[in-house]
Design a protein around this motif. Structure first.
Motif, mmCIF file in Angstrom:
data_model
loop_
_atom_site.group_PDB
_atom_site.id
_atom_site.type_symbol
_atom_site.label_atom_id
_atom_site.label_comp_id
_atom_site.label_asym_id
_atom_site.label_seq_id
_atom_site.Cartn_x
_atom_site.Cartn_y
_atom_site.Cartn_z
ATOM 1 N N TYR A 1 -0.776 6.828 19.216
ATOM 2 C CA TYR A 1 0.068 7.563 18.281
ATOM 3 C C TYR A 1 1.251 6.707 17.830
ATOM 4 N N LEU A 2 1.803 5.925 18.751
ATOM 5 C CA LEU A 2 2.865 5.000 18.374
ATOM 6 C C LEU A 2 2.366 4.006 17.332
ATOM 7 N N LEU B 1 5.405 13.206 18.470
ATOM 8 C CA LEU B 1 5.487 12.200 19.526
ATOM 9 C C LEU B 1 6.289 12.737 20.709
ATOM 10 N N LEU C 1 -0.997 8.265 23.736
ATOM 11 C CA LEU C 1 0.387 8.063 23.305
ATOM 12 C C LEU C 1 0.564 6.712 22.628
#
Length: 430
Positions: free
Chosen positions: A64-65, A94, A61
């Protein structure tokens, strides 16, 4: 199914109520909606226990941010400028990654009284039946499609995005000329024909556990009939990845089951092969294998994806990009003389390639490590749930080369992971 505690209602709403979500135009996005009450319930139940591999998913995560910083960049061999659609696609993915993490935590924090394992397995079995029904719908009414309520409320700049449109516009089938002539490939109630194939194979595993392994005589008889019926849309889906996945599942069972169960699997496989050979279904498979329709397309997009990802190998580009040209022509866009020309999205032929373009090598490594770690950790669990869950983890790693895991497949992968985790908690191990 046994009666479940009221706290487990979001899971029943997601799995048993999935056809309603599909008709509303939410489908795989339902997990985002239901993650809100799940998160609220988890917040009230603190402290929240976390599964092994939780850190890997958090890093995925975080990566991905970070990859969002590259949304405005264009690697060589691609075209287009940053747009509202690209940002919307990034935000949606997301939200899906976060929601699926909430889903896993929620399942792992419900005890056996609130949501029995067998009840969860049979909920997945109900979704298997829905998937088979959707397969027949795609074959019998391939032109069925309709405008969903979700399409009516979203602004055009969101609903017009190709990725979003596939999620919110219900269709029964994709009609393609895979065999040289137009033929429907079932996709209801999912977003793509390949998603239908991936989901059916995973749900079939849990259907067998719930209806055969833990089933009464009546359930077992019904299971045999239903599996025989399911063979029709499985064959007519022309889905080679699904066929390979089923072959891997049979090989896995032969390897891991005891002598008596292994003999049963072999006998069932042999009987199924004989029946299959005696029906017209075998000619469809032969034609499909003789016409590897998508090989050139896949080769082009995979090569273009790897080349583009090489220009941002650590964090990727946050979202997919469209290639300049395709496997037939250096031009882009359909024309009267080139109906196959277009703008193939990079990373659309397997989640491994999707991760490379969106999150770079780091994202791909974290994804593989999460599911490979589950195989290593739970391999010794020889209960039906344990062996079924490990089989699904193996299918995840197989399918990442040919199927995009977003949207619905990844939800089913992670529910299967949660079943493994819950089983280990009941044994007092991790």
């Amino acid at each position: 199914m046994r009666r479940v505690h009221p706290t487990a209602w979001p899971i029943g709403a997601l799995l048993v109520g999935y056809p309603v979500w599909w008709a509303l135009g939410l489908g795989g996005l339902a997990v985002i909606v239901l993650a809100v009450p799940m998160a609220a319930i988890l917040w009230r139940r603190r402290p929240v226990r976390t599964p092994p591999g939780f850190g890997l998913w958090l890093l995925l995560l975080a990566g991905y941010l970070l990859s969002g910083l590259m949304l405005g960049e264009m690697p060589p061999g691609t075209y287009g400028e940053i747009s509202e659609g690209r940002i919307a696609g990034y935000a949606m993915r997301l939200a899906l990654y976060v929601s699926m993490l909430v889903l896993v935590l929620y399942l792992g924090n419900l005890d056996e009284r609130e949501l029995p394992q067998l009840t969860l397995v049979r909920m997945l079995g109900v979704l298997f039946l829905t998937t088979v029904a959707g397969g027949f719908l795609g074959l019998l009414a391939p032109g069925l499609e309709f405008t969903s309520p979700m399409e009516l409320v979203l602004p055009d700049w969101v609903s017009g995005n190709a990725f979003v449109q596939n999620l919110i516009h219900p269709t029964a089938a994709q009609t393609q000329k895979v065999l040289g002539y137009a033929m429907p490939r079932p996709e209801a109630p999912y977003e793509w024909a390949n998603a239908w194939g991936s989901n059916l194979s995973v749900l079939l595993v849990w259907f067998v556990v719930g209806w055969w392994t833990y089933g009464s005589t009546g359930r077992r008889v019904a299971a045999v009939v239903l599996l025989a019926l399911a063979a029709v849309p499985v064959v007519y889906s022309l889905n080679r990845g699904l066929w390979i996945g089923l072959a891997v599942a049979v090989a896995y069972l032969v390897l891991r089951l005891g002598a008596r169960a292994r003999l049963t699997v072999c006998a069932a496989a042999a009987a199924g092969a004989l029946v299959f050979a005696a029906t017209p279904l075998h000619s469809i498979v032969t034609q499909r294998l003789d016409k590897p329709h998508s090989n050139d397309i896949r080769a082009f997009t995979v090569a273009a994806t790897v080349a583009a990802a090489g220009h941002s190998p650590v964090i990727g580009y946050g979202n997919t990009r469209n290639a300049t040209g395709n496997h037939n022509s250096i031009t882009t866009g359909k024309t009267d003389w080139c109906r196959e020309c277009g703008h193939p999205p990079l990373g659309s032929d397997g989640h491994l390639w999707h991760l490379l373009i969106t999150q770079g090598v780091a994202g791909a490594v974290l994804y593989v490590a999460f599911f490979a770690g589950a195989i290593r950790r739970y391999w010794r669990d020889r209960t039906p749930v344990g062996m079924a869950g490990v089989l699904v983890m193996i299918l995840v790693l197989l399918y990442m080369f040919v199927y995009d895991a977003l949207v619905t497949p990844l939800s089913l992968y992670l529910i299967s992971f949660a079943l493994l985790w819950r089983a280990s908690l009941s044994r007092g191990s991790t």
